[in-house]
Motif scaffolding. Structure first.
Motif, PDB file in Angstrom:
ATOM      1  N   ASP A  48       0.805  -1.075  -0.117  1.00 34.25           N
ATOM      2  CA  ASP A  48      -0.032  -0.107  -0.081  1.00 34.25           C
ATOM      3  C   ASP A  48       0.895   1.303  -0.144  1.00 34.25           C
ATOM      4  O   ASP A  48       0.615   2.345   0.673  1.00 34.25           O
ATOM      5  N   ILE A  49       1.972   1.201  -0.750  1.00 32.66           N
ATOM      6  CA  ILE A  49       2.791   2.495  -0.633  1.00 32.66           C
ATOM      7  C   ILE A  49       2.552   3.151  -2.039  1.00 32.66           C
ATOM      8  O   ILE A  49       2.857   4.429  -2.206  1.00 32.66           O
ATOM      9  N   THR A  50       2.594   2.283  -3.076  1.00 31.90           N
ATOM     10  CA  THR A  50       2.394   3.132  -4.451  1.00 31.90           C
ATOM     11  C   THR A  50       1.134   2.589  -5.150  1.00 31.90           C
ATOM     12  O   THR A  50       0.523   1.676  -4.970  1.00 31.90           O
ATOM     13  N   MET A  51       1.039   3.138  -6.450  1.00 26.95           N
ATOM     14  CA  MET A  51       0.113   2.837  -7.613  1.00 26.95           C
ATOM     15  C   MET A  51       0.446   1.596  -8.042  1.00 26.95           C
ATOM     16  O   MET A  51       1.737   1.220  -7.895  1.00 26.95           O
ATOM     17  N   GLU A  52      -0.228   0.917  -8.723  1.00 29.46           N
ATOM     18  CA  GLU A  52       0.291  -0.329  -9.507  1.00 29.46           C
ATOM     19  C   GLU A  52       0.574   0.144 -10.836  1.00 29.46           C
ATOM     20  O   GLU A  52       0.392   1.235 -11.386  1.00 29.46           O
ATOM     21  N   PRO A  53       1.433  -0.751 -11.665  1.00 28.10           N
ATOM     22  CA  PRO A  53       2.108  -0.401 -12.739  1.00 28.10           C
ATOM     23  C   PRO A  53       0.952  -0.005 -13.771  1.00 28.10           C
ATOM     24  O   PRO A  53       0.928   0.970 -14.429  1.00 28.10           O
ATOM     25  N   GLU A  54      -0.200  -0.637 -13.893  1.00 29.11           N
ATOM     26  CA  GLU A  54      -1.280  -0.281 -14.808  1.00 29.11           C
ATOM     27  C   GLU A  54      -1.997   1.138 -14.275  1.00 29.11           C
ATOM     28  O   GLU A  54      -2.713   1.512 -15.371  1.00 29.11           O
ATOM     29  N   GLU A  55      -1.621   1.530 -13.265  1.00 29.19           N
ATOM     30  CA  GLU A  55      -2.290   2.738 -12.970  1.00 29.19           C
ATOM     31  C   GLU A  55      -1.307   4.073 -13.348  1.00 29.19           C
ATOM     32  O   GLU A  55      -1.999   5.307 -13.181  1.00 29.19           O
ATOM     33  N   THR A  56      -0.142   3.875 -13.782  1.00 28.55           N
ATOM     34  CA  THR A  56       0.544   4.997 -14.146  1.00 28.55           C
ATOM     35  C   THR A  56       0.179   5.801 -15.130  1.00 28.55           C
ATOM     36  O   THR A  56       0.109   6.984 -15.143  1.00 28.55           O
ATOM     37  N   GLU A  57      -0.555   4.945 -16.373  1.00 30.90           N
ATOM     38  CA  GLU A  57      -1.225   5.713 -17.050  1.00 30.90           C
ATOM     39  C   GLU A  57      -2.454   6.499 -16.861  1.00 30.90           C
ATOM     40  O   GLU A  57      -2.773   7.624 -17.237  1.00 30.90           O
ATOM     41  N   ILE A  58      -3.232   5.945 -16.256  1.00 29.76           N
ATOM     42  CA  ILE A  58      -4.397   6.396 -15.400  1.00 29.76           C
ATOM     43  C   ILE A  58      -4.054   7.711 -14.506  1.00 29.76           C
ATOM     44  O   ILE A  58      -4.682   8.574 -14.997  1.00 29.76           O
ATOM     45  N   TYR A  59      -2.982   7.676 -14.000  1.00 28.48           N
ATOM     46  CA  TYR A  59      -2.566   8.826 -13.181  1.00 28.48           C
ATOM     47  C   TYR A  59      -2.448   9.972 -14.028  1.00 28.48           C
ATOM     48  O   TYR A  59      -2.964  11.208 -13.891  1.00 28.48           O
ATOM     49  N   CYS A  60      -1.448   9.765 -15.194  1.00 26.23           N
ATOM     50  CA  CYS A  60      -1.234  10.682 -16.004  1.00 26.23           C
ATOM     51  C   CYS A  60      -2.482  11.425 -16.774  1.00 26.23           C
ATOM     52  O   CYS A  60      -2.445  12.433 -16.854  1.00 26.23           O
ATOM     53  N   SER A  61      -3.347  10.436 -17.420  1.00 25.86           N
ATOM     54  CA  SER A  61      -4.335  10.979 -18.100  1.00 25.86           C
ATOM     55  C   SER A  61      -5.476  11.726 -17.131  1.00 25.86           C
ATOM     56  O   SER A  61      -5.974  12.679 -17.506  1.00 25.86           O
TER      57      SER A  61
END
Ligand SMILES: [Zn+2]
Ligand SMILES: [Zn+2]
Length: 260
Positions: A48-61
């Motif tokens: 529960d420290i970071t986002m998941e790899p698949e969420e990186t793009e969700i975060y940016c967009s």
């Protein structure tokens, strides 16, 4: 004023949507707010420290989609663990949506030393060696040249465990290198909310930074919207006392100056 270190719910230990953080920034009369949520760590370290790899793009967009909707400059960054992990695509270092990269060290040989679950480890280790190990990683992180900003420079003090020896011989080479490269070190007010009750870095280190021309940014490390701009008045007093008259801002990874 600016706040360049705020998180979002995507990292699983912060609350609030980007819009909530921006609303608080407007109330605090900031003129820039920068998101720097935790870049994805591998699953065995994530806790529960970071986002998941698949969420990186969700975060940016998600941020791209709202950044122009408010009367405040919204910057997009990441807080990236050093050494790097393959779960964070290094393409983001060359992505022109990204305004800045914060490099942070939260692990010493796999030990999440700033995580409340693992505090007991401080009692099992030689505290001076913990500090030396930490600063060795921070030196390598600055030396990598990957980052615009170094996050919470003396984070290892978070729970109040202090080194009992003088560490200037470890700290000064990092500060000098940061000054030479114009890598900024953030003034992070979140330490005031933690057991150590002190800004990162300490005033003595901020003075060394000023003497060595190290640029600074300002961050609350907010994990909830109400923490945006947390205790910035104290931070301003401290940096002005050390001699600073400007702070650094970033746009598409180019540094510029903001007069205080
Ligand atoms: Zn966090
Ligand atoms: Zn951090």
């Amino acid at each position: 004023m600016i706040d360049y270190h705020v998180h979002t719910y995507l990292c699983d230990h912060a609350s609030g949507t980007p819009g909530d953080y921006i609303e608080k920034a407007l109330k605090a009369r900031l003129f820039e707010i920068g998101f720097s949520d935790h870049a994805p760590l591998p699953e065995h370290l994530r806790n529960d420290i970071t986002m998941e790899p698949e969420e990186t793009e969700i975060y940016c967009s998600m941020l791209e989609g709202i950044k122009d909707k408010y009367p405040i400059a919204v910057k997009i960054g990441f807080e990236v663990d050093y050494p790097l992990h393959p779960t964070f695509d290094t393409q983001y270092f060359h992505d022109n949506r990204i305004d800045y990269m914060i490099g942070s060290c939260h692990f010493i040989d796999g030990w999440a030393f700033d995580h409340p679950l693992f505090v007991d480890e401080y009692n099992k280790r030689d505290i001076n060696q913990v500090y030396r190990d930490y600063y060795n990683i921070v030196f390598d992180m600055v030396n990598s040249g990957l980052f615009d900003i170094i996050g919470h420079f003396d984070l290892v003090k978070k729970f109040g465990y202090r080194a009992t020896v003088d560490l200037t011989d470890h700290i000064l080479p990092i500060v000098k290198l940061a000054g030479k490269q114009a890598t900024a070190i953030e003034i992070n007010t979140s330490g005031l909310r933690k057991p150590v009750k002190e800004i990162y870095p300490s005033y003595d280190i901020i003075k060394l930074m000023f003497e060595n021309n190290v640029p600074i940014t300002l961050g609350s490390d907010a994990h909830a919207p109400e923490e945006v701009a947390y205790n910035f008045y104290d931070a301003l007093l401290l940096i002005k006392r050390a001699g600073y008259k400007k702070i650094a801002g970033y746009s598409k990874r180019k540094q510029y100056s903001i007069i205080l």
